[in-house]
Design a protein around this motif. Structure first.
Motif, PDB file in Angstrom:
ATOM      1  N   CYS A  27       0.778  -1.052  -0.091  1.00  0.00           N
ATOM      2  CA  CYS A  27      -0.177  -0.099   0.031  1.00  0.00           C
ATOM      3  C   CYS A  27       0.821   1.326  -0.105  1.00  0.00           C
ATOM      4  O   CYS A  27       0.313   2.200  -0.792  1.00  0.00           O
ATOM      5  CB  CYS A  27      -0.817  -0.153   1.120  1.00  0.00           C
ATOM      6  SG  CYS A  27      -2.306  -1.256   1.137  1.00  0.00           S
ATOM      7  N   THR A  28       1.900   1.073   0.782  1.00  0.00           N
ATOM      8  CA  THR A  28       2.614   2.714   0.987  1.00  0.00           C
ATOM      9  C   THR A  28       3.369   2.870  -0.340  1.00  0.00           C
ATOM     10  O   THR A  28       3.859   4.122  -0.537  1.00  0.00           O
ATOM     11  CB  THR A  28       3.785   2.299   2.304  1.00  0.00           C
ATOM     12  OG1 THR A  28       4.440   1.354   1.909  1.00  0.00           O
ATOM     13  CG2 THR A  28       2.943   2.157   3.519  1.00  0.00           C
ATOM     14  N   LEU A  29       3.668   1.948  -1.098  1.00  0.00           N
ATOM     15  CA  LEU A  29       4.530   2.098  -2.409  1.00  0.00           C
ATOM     16  C   LEU A  29       3.611   3.018  -3.477  1.00  0.00           C
ATOM     17  O   LEU A  29       4.067   3.600  -4.635  1.00  0.00           O
ATOM     18  CB  LEU A  29       4.820   0.703  -3.224  1.00  0.00           C
ATOM     19  CG  LEU A  29       6.114   0.282  -2.542  1.00  0.00           C
ATOM     20  CD1 LEU A  29       6.136  -1.340  -3.134  1.00  0.00           C
ATOM     21  CD2 LEU A  29       7.373   1.007  -2.786  1.00  0.00           C
ATOM     22  N   THR A  30       2.355   3.203  -3.212  1.00  0.00           N
ATOM     23  CA  THR A  30       1.457   3.829  -4.137  1.00  0.00           C
ATOM     24  C   THR A  30       1.277   5.369  -4.091  1.00  0.00           C
ATOM     25  O   THR A  30       0.990   6.122  -4.874  1.00  0.00           O
ATOM     26  CB  THR A  30       0.033   3.258  -3.955  1.00  0.00           C
ATOM     27  OG1 THR A  30      -0.537   3.651  -2.666  1.00  0.00           O
ATOM     28  CG2 THR A  30      -0.082   1.583  -3.943  1.00  0.00           C
ATOM     29  N   ARG A  31       2.050   5.855  -2.977  1.00  0.00           N
ATOM     30  CA  ARG A  31       1.860   7.530  -2.935  1.00  0.00           C
ATOM     31  C   ARG A  31       3.290   7.825  -2.507  1.00  0.00           C
ATOM     32  O   ARG A  31       4.152   7.284  -1.864  1.00  0.00           O
ATOM     33  CB  ARG A  31       0.820   7.923  -1.816  1.00  0.00           C
ATOM     34  CG  ARG A  31      -0.585   7.176  -2.362  1.00  0.00           C
ATOM     35  CD  ARG A  31      -1.632   7.567  -1.154  1.00  0.00           C
ATOM     36  NE  ARG A  31      -1.960   8.989  -1.097  1.00  0.00           N
ATOM     37  CZ  ARG A  31      -3.031   9.255  -0.109  1.00  0.00           C
ATOM     38  NH1 ARG A  31      -3.725   8.532   0.298  1.00  0.00           N
ATOM     39  NH2 ARG A  31      -3.134  10.690   0.067  1.00  0.00           N
ATOM     40  N   SER A  32       3.485   9.243  -2.339  1.00  0.00           N
ATOM     41  CA  SER A  32       4.546   9.908  -2.051  1.00  0.00           C
ATOM     42  C   SER A  32       4.861   9.966  -0.390  1.00  0.00           C
ATOM     43  O   SER A  32       3.849   9.868   0.109  1.00  0.00           O
ATOM     44  CB  SER A  32       4.818  11.013  -2.583  1.00  0.00           C
ATOM     45  OG  SER A  32       3.969  12.043  -2.047  1.00  0.00           O
ATOM     46  N   THR A  33       6.134  10.098  -0.080  1.00  0.00           N
ATOM     47  CA  THR A  33       6.230  10.213   1.336  1.00  0.00           C
ATOM     48  C   THR A  33       5.362  11.408   2.058  1.00  0.00           C
ATOM     49  O   THR A  33       4.728  11.407   3.165  1.00  0.00           O
ATOM     50  CB  THR A  33       7.666  10.502   1.825  1.00  0.00           C
ATOM     51  OG1 THR A  33       8.527   9.347   1.444  1.00  0.00           O
ATOM     52  CG2 THR A  33       8.116  10.802   3.320  1.00  0.00           C
ATOM     53  N   ASP A  34       5.409  12.431   1.194  1.00  0.00           N
ATOM     54  CA  ASP A  34       4.789  13.739   1.793  1.00  0.00           C
ATOM     55  C   ASP A  34       3.166  13.534   1.612  1.00  0.00           C
ATOM     56  O   ASP A  34       2.431  14.236   2.835  1.00  0.00           O
ATOM     57  CB  ASP A  34       5.130  14.898   0.751  1.00  0.00           C
ATOM     58  CG  ASP A  34       6.407  15.565   1.230  1.00  0.00           C
ATOM     59  OD1 ASP A  34       7.088  15.198   2.202  1.00  0.00           O
ATOM     60  OD2 ASP A  34       6.649  16.439   0.262  1.00  0.00           O
ATOM     61  N   GLU A  35       2.689  12.855   0.634  1.00  0.00           N
ATOM     62  CA  GLU A  35       1.343  12.398   0.641  1.00  0.00           C
ATOM     63  C   GLU A  35       0.758  11.523   1.586  1.00  0.00           C
ATOM     64  O   GLU A  35      -0.139  11.693   2.263  1.00  0.00           O
ATOM     65  CB  GLU A  35       1.023  11.751  -0.661  1.00  0.00           C
ATOM     66  CG  GLU A  35       0.999  12.902  -1.983  1.00  0.00           C
ATOM     67  CD  GLU A  35       1.030  12.079  -3.110  1.00  0.00           C
ATOM     68  OE1 GLU A  35       0.405  12.557  -4.189  1.00  0.00           O
ATOM     69  OE2 GLU A  35       1.224  10.815  -3.273  1.00  0.00           O
ATOM     70  N   TRP A  36       1.595  10.629   2.156  1.00  0.00           N
ATOM     71  CA  TRP A  36       1.502   9.629   3.167  1.00  0.00           C
ATOM     72  C   TRP A  36       1.289  10.378   4.595  1.00  0.00           C
ATOM     73  O   TRP A  36       0.469  10.101   5.557  1.00  0.00           O
ATOM     74  CB  TRP A  36       2.244   8.608   3.202  1.00  0.00           C
ATOM     75  CG  TRP A  36       1.840   7.211   2.254  1.00  0.00           C
ATOM     76  CD1 TRP A  36       2.658   6.737   1.355  1.00  0.00           C
ATOM     77  CD2 TRP A  36       0.671   6.842   2.263  1.00  0.00           C
ATOM     78  NE1 TRP A  36       1.818   5.827   0.665  1.00  0.00           N
ATOM     79  CE2 TRP A  36       0.864   5.808   1.133  1.00  0.00           C
ATOM     80  CE3 TRP A  36      -0.677   6.729   2.981  1.00  0.00           C
ATOM     81  CZ2 TRP A  36      -0.562   5.086   0.929  1.00  0.00           C
ATOM     82  CZ3 TRP A  36      -1.698   5.828   2.693  1.00  0.00           C
ATOM     83  CH2 TRP A  36      -1.462   4.929   1.665  1.00  0.00           C
ATOM     84  N   VAL A  37       2.568  10.993   4.669  1.00  0.00           N
ATOM     85  CA  VAL A  37       2.595  11.848   5.996  1.00  0.00           C
ATOM     86  C   VAL A  37       1.233  12.763   6.156  1.00  0.00           C
ATOM     87  O   VAL A  37       0.560  12.949   7.227  1.00  0.00           O
ATOM     88  CB  VAL A  37       3.873  12.975   6.081  1.00  0.00           C
ATOM     89  CG1 VAL A  37       3.897  13.800   7.108  1.00  0.00           C
ATOM     90  CG2 VAL A  37       5.262  12.179   6.207  1.00  0.00           C
TER      91      VAL A  37
END
Length: 407
Positions: free
Chosen positions: A304-314
């Motif tokens: 799941c986490t591979l689908t969005r950028s770090t900033d988007e996840w934060v």
């Protein structure tokens, strides 16, 4: 406004990191710290560069950034303690101080008459703090101790690094000298406790601090996991031995740290990543279950986490009240809005370099705040001042001491 320790005077015979870190803590809290250094060379860390401090003309000085990190708010005095006159000067200073900090090898100061037994007999109120690698007793007491060595011997490296099953597995030290730093913090706490005891008893005492003891103590939950579980914990990379998920996860452009501390946070995480069913899956519904099924859960979360950028996840996880954050390099650390708001970068006026940056002390006190009164001193910057003001030496005596290279 006076600092909390403005009534305390400290004689600092230590060098490198653990001792200077302790005395800098006391200095930041208001103590007058007199740092005694070797004439001509001084604290070893003055030369531990690059990078080095540059003067106002842009030329490198003899002081490394490493030295600057642990020596602000102190006065530097150069005294050759191998000479009888130098030893007498140190004794005269000790008579006027509340605390002495040293990190010589066990017994190293006895030959100069500056050991605890000798000074305690003469100055019974003196709090004398000795910092060594292995302590004043035990079979390793005579050995020299260094942070890297102690991180290995004290168990920290056995739980730091990638797991044996992963590529690049192997023990690693922590990226800063944590055994030294923790020892410095324990030392400053012990000194404050000894001063409080002196208020009631009227006498000082000897503080015996060992890097190895501190490192073993700082194994904390990992040490207790061994004592109660009977099995040495291994390396888990960035994972936590007792909490899942609590580690790094890959994103579309880097990594994000997710630190789930309870089942409620895990449920919110599952909703935020679009997999709410995971929260009620019996394999993952409780922390105990998640530990038992760690490998499978981490695989699912990483997909799941591979689908969005770090900033988007934060942004998404913060909105869901899931503890998370990026892995910052130091450039991003000092650009971080919270770090800026907390004033963790400061500037002080240096004798030869003008305004220089330093990392702030993190302590915030409402009535007696930390004050940055002095930049890290140049070698011997305050020798004449201290000898005149503290010992009443006249210019002629100071000149004679300088001519004979005692100072």
């Amino acid at each position: 406004m006076d600092g909390a320790l403005s009534h305390v005077k400290v004689l600092d015979l230590s060098r490198v990191l653990a001792g200077p870190w302790a005395s800098q803590m006391l200095a930041d809290l208001g103590a007058d710290v007199i740092k005694v250094e070797r004439p001509g060379s001084g604290d070893d860390t003055r030369n531990w560069g690059p990078p080095f401090l540059h003067d106002r003309d842009g030329q490198p000085t003899r002081d490394a950034a490493y030295y600057l990190c642990a020596n602000r708010n102190k006065r530097s005095v150069t005294i050759d303690i191998t000479t009888a006159e130098g030893q007498q000067l140190v004794r005269e200073l000790a008579a006027r101080c509340d605390v002495l900090v040293e990190n010589y090898k066990v017994g190293g100061l006895a030959q100069y008459g500056l050991d605890y037994a000798t000074l305690h007999a003469e100055f019974p109120r003196l709090v004398y703090c000795s910092i060594t690698g292995f302590g004043q007793t035990g079979p390793y007491a005579p050995r020299a101790g260094y942070d890297f060595l102690v991180q290995a011997m004290g168990g920290l490296m056995s739980v730091t690094g990638r797991a044996e099953s992963e590529q690049g597995a192997g023990p690693l030290k922590v990226g800063v000298a944590v055994a030294d730093l923790f020892t410095g913090l324990y030392a400053s706490n012990a000194i404050l406790a000894a001063l409080a005891y002196r208020e009631r008893s009227g006498t000082g005492q000897h503080i015996d601090l060992a890097l190895l003891d501190v490192q073993v103590a700082c194994m904390a939950n990992q040490g207790m996991n061994f004592l109660y579980g009977g099995r040495s914990p291994g390396r888990l990379g960035n994972a936590h031995p007792n909490v899942v998920p609590y580690q790094d996860f890959p994103t579309a452009d880097g990594d994000v740290i997710i630190a789930v501390g309870n089942d409620g946070q895990f449920a919110r995480l599952c909703t935020a990543i679009g997999r709410p069913a995971l929260a009620t899956d019996e394999r993952f519904a409780t922390n105990l279950a998640r530990i038992a099924h760690r490998v499978e859960l981490i695989r699912l979360l990483r997909e799941c986490t591979l689908t969005r950028s770090t900033d988007e996840w934060v942004a998404a996880l913060e909105a869901a009240e899931v503890p998370c954050g990026p892995i910052n390099d130091l450039a991003r650390v000092f650009e971080d809005a919270q770090v800026i708001a907390r004033g963790m970068k400061i500037e002080v006026e240096h004798a030869t370099a003008g305004a220089i940056p330093l990392v702030a002390n993190p302590i915030r006190m409402s009535a007696s705040p930390v004050a940055y009164r002095r930049a890290p001193p140049t070698l011997g910057q305050h020798t004449r001042e201290v000898l005149a003001d503290e010992l009443g030496c006249d210019a002629g005596r100071i000149d004679r001491l300088a001519a004979s290279r005692v100072i």
